[in-house]
Design a protein around this motif. Structure first.
Motif, PDB file in Angstrom:
ATOM      1  N   ALA A   1       0.983  -1.118   0.003  1.00 39.10           N
ATOM      2  CA  ALA A   1       0.058  -0.128   0.117  1.00 39.10           C
ATOM      3  C   ALA A   1       0.880   1.202   0.141  1.00 39.10           C
ATOM      4  CB  ALA A   1      -0.816  -0.100   1.178  1.00 39.10           C
TER       5      ALA A   1
ATOM      6  N   PRO B   1       1.838   5.335   0.698  1.00 33.42           N
ATOM      7  CA  PRO B   1       1.573   6.017   2.177  1.00 33.42           C
ATOM      8  C   PRO B   1       0.215   6.691   2.530  1.00 33.42           C
ATOM      9  CG  PRO B   1       3.930   6.693   1.070  1.00 33.42           C
ATOM     10  CD  PRO B   1       2.854   5.565   0.300  1.00 33.42           C
ATOM     11  N   GLU B   2      -0.087   6.864   3.462  1.00 34.30           N
ATOM     12  CA  GLU B   2      -1.270   7.515   4.004  1.00 34.30           C
ATOM     13  C   GLU B   2      -1.322   8.929   3.277  1.00 34.30           C
ATOM     14  OE1 GLU B   2      -2.730   6.347   8.145  1.00 34.30           O
ATOM     15  OE2 GLU B   2      -0.957   6.958   8.399  1.00 34.30           O
TER      16      GLU B   2
ATOM     17  N   LEU C   1      -5.443   1.880   2.215  1.00 29.01           N
ATOM     18  CA  LEU C   1      -4.523   0.694   2.703  1.00 29.01           C
ATOM     19  C   LEU C   1      -4.829  -0.450   1.774  1.00 29.01           C
ATOM     20  CD1 LEU C   1      -2.350  -0.087   4.776  1.00 29.01           C
ATOM     21  CD2 LEU C   1      -4.218  -0.882   6.241  1.00 29.01           C
TER      22      LEU C   1
ATOM     23  N   THR D   1      -0.203  -4.272   4.686  1.00 29.74           N
ATOM     24  CA  THR D   1       0.256  -3.061   5.626  1.00 29.74           C
ATOM     25  C   THR D   1       1.123  -2.152   4.552  1.00 29.74           C
ATOM     26  OG1 THR D   1       2.607  -4.291   5.615  1.00 29.74           O
ATOM     27  CG2 THR D   1       0.792  -4.889   7.364  1.00 29.74           C
ATOM     28  N   ARG D   2       1.527  -1.107   5.134  1.00 35.33           N
ATOM     29  CA  ARG D   2       2.045  -0.069   4.623  1.00 35.33           C
ATOM     30  C   ARG D   2       3.337  -0.475   3.824  1.00 35.33           C
ATOM     31  NH1 ARG D   2      -1.972   3.697   2.745  1.00 35.33           N
ATOM     32  NH2 ARG D   2      -3.302   4.043   4.402  1.00 35.33           N
ATOM     33  N   ASP D   3       4.132  -1.364   4.522  1.00 39.85           N
ATOM     34  CA  ASP D   3       5.435  -1.757   4.087  1.00 39.85           C
ATOM     35  C   ASP D   3       5.484  -3.046   3.659  1.00 39.85           C
ATOM     36  OD1 ASP D   3       5.152  -3.122   6.492  1.00 39.85           O
ATOM     37  OD2 ASP D   3       7.043  -2.667   7.275  1.00 39.85           O
TER      38      ASP D   3
ATOM     39  N   ASP E   1       3.734  -4.527  12.527  1.00 39.32           N
ATOM     40  CA  ASP E   1       2.448  -4.244  12.316  1.00 39.32           C
ATOM     41  C   ASP E   1       1.822  -5.438  13.133  1.00 39.32           C
ATOM     42  OD1 ASP E   1       1.676  -2.143  10.284  1.00 39.32           O
ATOM     43  OD2 ASP E   1       3.354  -3.169   9.299  1.00 39.32           O
TER      44      ASP E   1
END
Length: 481
Positions: free
Chosen positions: A75, A77-78, A82, A171-173, A308
């Motif tokens: 995903a 970044p904010e 997501l 997750t973001r990473d 996470d």
């Protein structure tokens, strides 16, 4: 599994499911009238026959091997949604167990773009979590076939029937990939039930700087054009829910136990050292459990500690997963699962106490070995729970906890207490002979509560019907057995 799913307020666990214990019979090819040698092709059943999860797994085929080629973009970044992106090619070697006109694979939330069987494109459709494949020519019973599914999709954060995160959790990473009980269908087409174990190979491509961690042995990595491809080989038969392909900012720590077993730990460096300090005990734990359960059953071991959280740990085969913290008791629990749950898996999900009871009891034994509470003290703590416990601890039928009761406290703690009571009943020699024979006889496959009772009686030479009636088939506190 441990942590998040152990509810303190128990869900209703009425035994209505018990009536479903008669398993669905698979479709069988029948000879055409007047011509005994002529097959009659039929559809493979859309489930493996487990009453708890009727659409999990499939009938009519036996998967031998999965080769998974995945290209994953996490995903952004904010404040972007997501959501990740997954391109996959699954090459699946199967054996037809009946004369098949068509068969199913489990696939949910992803879209197949092509299906090839034995080199020929075939027609297919997707309904709910089922990928329905119509091979042409049709498959005769006993023949092997290679199925290649190309698929794509947006990954999210799927949840199970309890609303807990599982499957391919974006997750973001990267991604946390933990699929018990039926979440594998969220990231690859599979026969998603423990009764169909297979070997695996993985080729996972991720943005450069990220690490993709799967089961078994790391066989290589290469980087080009801003992407890194990680390859893993898992040659030991494995249930689909135990496969992982977690992606993150991991640091790999590779070493061998004194006995030469490769250990590969993947730890998110943003976590404090204390969060993974207990992993240093892995070699000692393996030696401890080998004395009680027999030789470690797989080609490697290790752990994934992710920053996470899904809120629980899971015994992903050869590479246990931990959300944020790998505490000593949980490390012991998930390691013990490699024997009890991974090597010997539940025949039906109602048999899950044989996973969680054994892993919990193993952590009791490890705590005693380390100078903590003895197994007897832990047993006494369980027995101190009053018969009229307001949370209904003793109401759960351990051998039939219901689909919503798979991960409640009694499955773990009453399961472990059952094993300690059995140890007291038949003596240490018979008890540990039972543990090792259980792994030897059923290792690489599945086994049921009925199988366990039969083996306990065989090893001990005792009639244990009253014992198991009191401990796993009755929804009340055992007072005598």
């Amino acid at each position: 599994m441990s942590s998040r799913r152990r509810r303190t307020a128990l869900l209703a666990v009425g035994s209505a499911v018990a009536a479903a214990a008669l398993l669905t019979a698979p479709a069988v090819a029948v000879a055409a009238p007047g011509d005994p040698a002529s097959p009659r092709y039929a559809d493979g059943p859309e489930g493996a026959g487990d009453p708890y999860f009727p659409l999990a797994g499939n009938g009519g085929t036996d998967v031998l091997h999965y080769d998974l080629v995945l290209d994953y973009t996490p995903a952004p970044p904010e404040p972007a949604p997501l959501e990740g992106h997954l391109d996959g090619i699954a090459t699946i070697d199967i054996v037809a167990m009946q004369d098949l006109d068509r068969f199913n694979l489990d696939l949910r939330g992803l879209t197949a773009s092509s299906v090839v069987v034995n080199g020929l494109p075939v027609s297919f459709s997707q309904v709910d979590n089922e990928l329905v494949i119509s091979p042409r020519p049709k498959l005769k019973a006993g023949t092997q076939a290679q199925v290649v599914v190309t698929y794509v999709g947006t990954t999210i954060q799927p949840t199970d029937i309890e609303g807990a995160l599982y499957g391919w959790v974006t997750t973001r990473d990267g991604a946390m990939v933990v699929s018990e009980p039926d979440g594998s269908a969220t990231w690859f087409p599979s026969n998603d039930h423990p009764t169909d174990k297979a070997t695996y190979s993985f080729e996972i491509t991720v943005p450069e700087g990220l690490v993709a961690v799967a089961n078994g042995l790391l066989t290589g990595s290469s980087t080009s054009d801003g992407k890194t491809t990680w390859t893993w080989d898992a040659p030991d038969p494995m249930a689909a829910y135990l496969a992982t392909a977690s992606v993150g900012d991991y640091v790999l720590n590779q070493y061998e136990t004194p006995g030469g077993l490769p250990i590969i730990d993947a730890v998110d460096p943003s976590r404090p050292p204390s969060s993974s300090a207990a992993l240093a005990l892995t070699s000692d734990m393996i030696a401890f459990f080998e004395e009680r359960f027999g030789p470690y059953p797989f080609v490697s071991y290790g752990a994934i500690v992710d920053d996470d959280s899904v809120g629980y740990a899971l015994e992903t085969q050869t590479r246990s997963f931990f959300s944020r913290n790998a505490r000593e008791g949980t490390v012991a629990h998930e390691l013990a699962h490699q024997w009890m749950g991974d090597q010997v898996s539940p025949y039906r999900w109602a048999d899950i106490w044989l996973n969680e009871g054994w892993a919990t009891y193993a952590s009791w034994m490890w705590a005693e070995h380390r100078g903590g509470d003895t197994a007897q003290q832990s047993f006494d703590d369980v027995m101190a729970i009053p018969a009229d416990d307001p949370d209904g601890f003793w109401d759960v039928i351990v051998a039939d906890p219901s689909p919503l009761g798979l991960f409640v406290d009694p499955v773990y703690d009453r399961g472990a207490a059952t094993l300690h009571a059995l140890r007291l009943e038949i003596g240490d020699d018979a008890f540990f002979e039972l543990a090792q024979t259980w792994v030897e006889r059923f290792g690489g496959g599945t086994a049921s509560t009925h199988d366990f009772i039969a083996l306990a009686e065989e090893v001990s030479g005792q009639d244990l019907e009253a014992f198991f009636d009191a401990w796993v088939y009755t929804g009340e506190k055992p007072l005598s057995w």
